[in-house]
Design a protein around this motif. Structure first.
Motif, PDB file in Angstrom:
ATOM      1  N   GLU A  58       0.841  -1.200   0.000  1.00  0.00           N
ATOM      2  CA  GLU A  58       0.000   0.000   0.000  1.00  0.00           C
ATOM      3  C   GLU A  58       0.876   1.251   0.000  1.00  0.00           C
ATOM      4  OE1 GLU A  58      -2.570  -0.020   3.343  1.00  0.00           O
ATOM      5  OE2 GLU A  58      -3.855  -1.633   2.596  1.00  0.00           O
ATOM      6  N   CYS A  59       0.425   2.251  -0.753  1.00  0.00           N
ATOM      7  CA  CYS A  59       1.076   3.558  -0.734  1.00  0.00           C
ATOM      8  C   CYS A  59      -0.009   4.625  -0.686  1.00  0.00           C
ATOM      9  CB  CYS A  59       1.982   3.750  -1.956  1.00  0.00           C
ATOM     10  SG  CYS A  59       1.102   3.782  -3.521  1.00  0.00           S
ATOM     11  N   ASP A  60       0.389   5.850  -0.362  1.00  0.00           N
ATOM     12  CA  ASP A  60      -0.562   6.949  -0.201  1.00  0.00           C
ATOM     13  C   ASP A  60      -0.684   7.752  -1.481  1.00  0.00           C
ATOM     14  OD1 ASP A  60      -1.092   6.401   2.527  1.00  0.00           O
ATOM     15  OD2 ASP A  60       0.756   7.425   3.107  1.00  0.00           O
ATOM     16  N   ARG A  61      -1.897   8.222  -1.736  1.00  0.00           N
ATOM     17  CA  ARG A  61      -2.109   9.154  -2.834  1.00  0.00           C
ATOM     18  C   ARG A  61      -1.495  10.499  -2.466  1.00  0.00           C
ATOM     19  NH1 ARG A  61      -5.938   8.108  -6.634  1.00  0.00           N
ATOM     20  NH2 ARG A  61      -6.398  10.314  -6.847  1.00  0.00           N
ATOM     21  N   LEU A 118       1.316   3.504 -11.016  1.00  0.00           N
ATOM     22  CA  LEU A 118       1.290   2.789  -9.749  1.00  0.00           C
ATOM     23  C   LEU A 118       2.600   2.039  -9.511  1.00  0.00           C
ATOM     24  CD1 LEU A 118      -0.373   1.990  -7.253  1.00  0.00           C
ATOM     25  CD2 LEU A 118      -1.312   0.091  -8.580  1.00  0.00           C
ATOM     26  N   VAL A 119       3.155   1.396 -10.533  1.00  0.00           N
ATOM     27  CA  VAL A 119       4.383   0.621 -10.365  1.00  0.00           C
ATOM     28  C   VAL A 119       5.610   1.511 -10.198  1.00  0.00           C
ATOM     29  CG1 VAL A 119       3.511  -1.399 -11.584  1.00  0.00           C
ATOM     30  CG2 VAL A 119       4.651   0.428 -12.879  1.00  0.00           C
ATOM     31  N   GLU A 120       5.444   2.827 -10.317  1.00  0.00           N
ATOM     32  CA  GLU A 120       6.558   3.752 -10.143  1.00  0.00           C
ATOM     33  C   GLU A 120       6.604   4.367  -8.744  1.00  0.00           C
ATOM     34  OE1 GLU A 120       5.840   6.524 -13.260  1.00  0.00           O
ATOM     35  OE2 GLU A 120       6.775   5.286 -14.816  1.00  0.00           O
ATOM     36  N   GLU A 121       5.645   4.002  -7.887  1.00  0.00           N
ATOM     37  CA  GLU A 121       5.646   4.525  -6.518  1.00  0.00           C
ATOM     38  C   GLU A 121       6.896   4.028  -5.784  1.00  0.00           C
ATOM     39  OE1 GLU A 121       3.866   6.694  -5.099  1.00  0.00           O
ATOM     40  OE2 GLU A 121       2.105   6.884  -6.414  1.00  0.00           O
ATOM     41  N   PRO A 122       7.567   4.904  -5.026  1.00  0.00           N
ATOM     42  CA  PRO A 122       8.861   4.513  -4.443  1.00  0.00           C
ATOM     43  C   PRO A 122       8.786   3.752  -3.126  1.00  0.00           C
ATOM     44  CG  PRO A 122       8.445   6.837  -4.034  1.00  0.00           C
ATOM     45  CD  PRO A 122       7.292   6.341  -4.876  1.00  0.00           C
ATOM     46  N   ARG A 161      10.831   0.459  -3.948  1.00  0.00           N
ATOM     47  CA  ARG A 161      11.055   0.192  -5.370  1.00  0.00           C
ATOM     48  C   ARG A 161      12.542   0.330  -5.671  1.00  0.00           C
ATOM     49  NH1 ARG A 161      11.433   3.325 -10.002  1.00  0.00           N
ATOM     50  NH2 ARG A 161      10.708   2.336 -11.919  1.00  0.00           N
ATOM     51  N   ARG A 162      13.071  -0.594  -6.459  1.00  0.00           N
ATOM     52  CA  ARG A 162      14.488  -0.589  -6.804  1.00  0.00           C
ATOM     53  C   ARG A 162      14.681  -0.533  -8.315  1.00  0.00           C
ATOM     54  NH1 ARG A 162      16.209   1.084  -2.118  1.00  0.00           N
ATOM     55  NH2 ARG A 162      16.200  -0.465  -0.434  1.00  0.00           N
ATOM     56  N   GLU A 163      15.774   0.091  -8.715  1.00  0.00           N
ATOM     57  CA  GLU A 163      16.213  -0.019 -10.098  1.00  0.00           C
ATOM     58  C   GLU A 163      16.961  -1.340 -10.248  1.00  0.00           C
ATOM     59  OE1 GLU A 163      15.370   1.974 -12.485  1.00  0.00           O
ATOM     60  OE2 GLU A 163      14.349   3.393 -11.148  1.00  0.00           O
ATOM     61  N   ASP A 222      -5.211   2.966  -9.572  1.00  0.00           N
ATOM     62  CA  ASP A 222      -4.739   2.866  -8.186  1.00  0.00           C
ATOM     63  C   ASP A 222      -4.765   1.445  -7.641  1.00  0.00           C
ATOM     64  OD1 ASP A 222      -4.350   5.665  -7.989  1.00  0.00           O
ATOM     65  OD2 ASP A 222      -6.479   5.950  -7.627  1.00  0.00           O
ATOM     66  N   SER A 223      -5.000   0.447  -8.461  1.00  0.00           N
ATOM     67  CA  SER A 223      -5.039  -0.929  -7.946  1.00  0.00           C
ATOM     68  C   SER A 223      -4.688  -1.924  -9.042  1.00  0.00           C
ATOM     69  CB  SER A 223      -6.428  -1.255  -7.372  1.00  0.00           C
ATOM     70  OG  SER A 223      -7.409  -1.255  -8.386  1.00  0.00           O
ATOM     71  N   GLU A 224      -3.756  -2.795  -8.717  1.00  0.00           N
ATOM     72  CA  GLU A 224      -3.381  -3.904  -9.593  1.00  0.00           C
ATOM     73  C   GLU A 224      -3.178  -5.140  -8.733  1.00  0.00           C
ATOM     74  OE1 GLU A 224      -0.350  -3.469 -12.514  1.00  0.00           O
ATOM     75  OE2 GLU A 224      -0.735  -1.327 -12.829  1.00  0.00           O
ATOM     76  N   ALA A 225      -3.392  -6.296  -9.326  1.00  0.00           N
ATOM     77  CA  ALA A 225      -3.203  -7.554  -8.608  1.00  0.00           C
ATOM     78  C   ALA A 225      -2.484  -8.538  -9.526  1.00  0.00           C
ATOM     79  CB  ALA A 225      -4.538  -8.133  -8.160  1.00  0.00           C
ATOM     80  N   PHE A 226      -1.644  -9.373  -8.902  1.00  0.00           N
ATOM     81  CA  PHE A 226      -0.900 -10.395  -9.625  1.00  0.00           C
ATOM     82  C   PHE A 226      -1.151 -11.736  -8.937  1.00  0.00           C
ATOM     83  CE2 PHE A 226       1.243  -6.375 -10.177  1.00  0.00           C
ATOM     84  CZ  PHE A 226       1.546  -6.339 -11.529  1.00  0.00           C
ATOM     85  N   TYR A 227      -1.755 -12.669  -9.673  1.00  0.00           N
ATOM     86  CA  TYR A 227      -2.098 -13.978  -9.130  1.00  0.00           C
ATOM     87  C   TYR A 227      -1.217 -15.043  -9.774  1.00  0.00           C
ATOM     88  CZ  TYR A 227      -6.330 -11.481  -7.732  1.00  0.00           C
ATOM     89  OH  TYR A 227      -7.218 -10.568  -7.207  1.00  0.00           O
TER      90      TYR A 227
END
Length: 239
Positions: A123-126, A145-149, A165-167, A215-220
């Motif tokens: 979770e991250c904040d808007r 969303l995937v760029e949130e640190p 998040r890492r490079e 603002d939401s993604e899921a990976f199953y």
């Protein structure tokens, strides 16, 4: 964390636009002059800006979906004494679209997975800004969303520190390069003089990617046994 309740999917709204036909003036009447730019009301300007922003968001979301797709490769890895790294790739040879380092030790996650299903929520904040009254209000995020640190991390409902998040650096690149021929499975990469990080434990599988909103993604994790539930699920939420 149930699959059905862990995502805040926003419903798509369909807007109907009314088109008007321009009627040619009669030959005996002088045509009316076109309205000048100064006659455009502030309300119409605001509507034009809002429509432009909406189109930009929709176009950005469409590009993101088409770039990564609904089937991705997910890899958990880390040295025996290190933290979990989770990488999402379009395919095993492409650079990671998302790489995060969790505070959870890789050995702890292995034990958690051995005991049953694992649900990881990040979770991250808007972003927020001050309003005219001096309070705070949320605003449109400027990044994907995937760029949130920075992320708050939960594993099966229990808070377990933060994720960052890492490079993809040299060590991460070498691990993913060594796993290019692995479509799915788990194992250990032995320590090499180049890595200098000890044995690296890994688990790789194909994941189904579901985008609920910007603002939401899921990976199953896709289980080879079609009757079985996914052993691992990862949720990204911006709240």
């Amino acid at each position: 964390m149930a699959r059905g309740s862990s995502q805040d999917f926003s419903s798509t709204r369909h807007h109907s636009f009314h088109w008007t036909r321009k009627v040619r003036s009669h030959e005996n009447h002088d045509p009316k002059p076109a309205p000048s730019s100064s006659s455009i009301t502030p309300k119409r300007k605001l509507q034009s800006i809002a429509v432009s922003r909406l189109r930009s968001v929709i176009a950005s979301l469409s590009r993101n979906r088409s770039a990564l797709g609904s089937r991705v490769v997910g890899t958990l890895f880390g040295s025996r004494r290190g933290h979990v790294h989770f990488a999402i790739q379009k395919d095993p040879t492409s650079p990671p679209a998302f790489l995060v380092e969790l505070a959870t030790p890789i050995s702890g996650l292995v034990k958690e997975m051995a005991s049953g299903l694992v649900r990881i929520a990040l979770e991250c904040d808007r972003p927020k800004e001050e309003d005219a009254g001096g309070g705070e209000k949320t605003r449109m995020p400027s990044r994907r969303l995937v760029e949130e640190p920075l992320w708050r991390t939960y594993c099966n409902g229990k808070k377990c520190g933060f994720g960052a998040r890492r490079e993809c650096g040299g060590k991460e690149t070498k691990v993913l390069k060594a796993l290019e021929m692995v479509s799915m499975g788990a194992g250990v990469l032995p320590e090499t003089e180049e890595s200098g990080a000890g044995d690296v434990m890994y688990m790789r599988a194909k994941f189904e990617r579901v985008v609920g909103s910007p603002d939401s993604e899921a990976f199953y994790m896709m289980n080879p046994d079609s009757n079985g539930a996914p052993e691992l699920s990862l949720y990204l939420l911006r709240i």
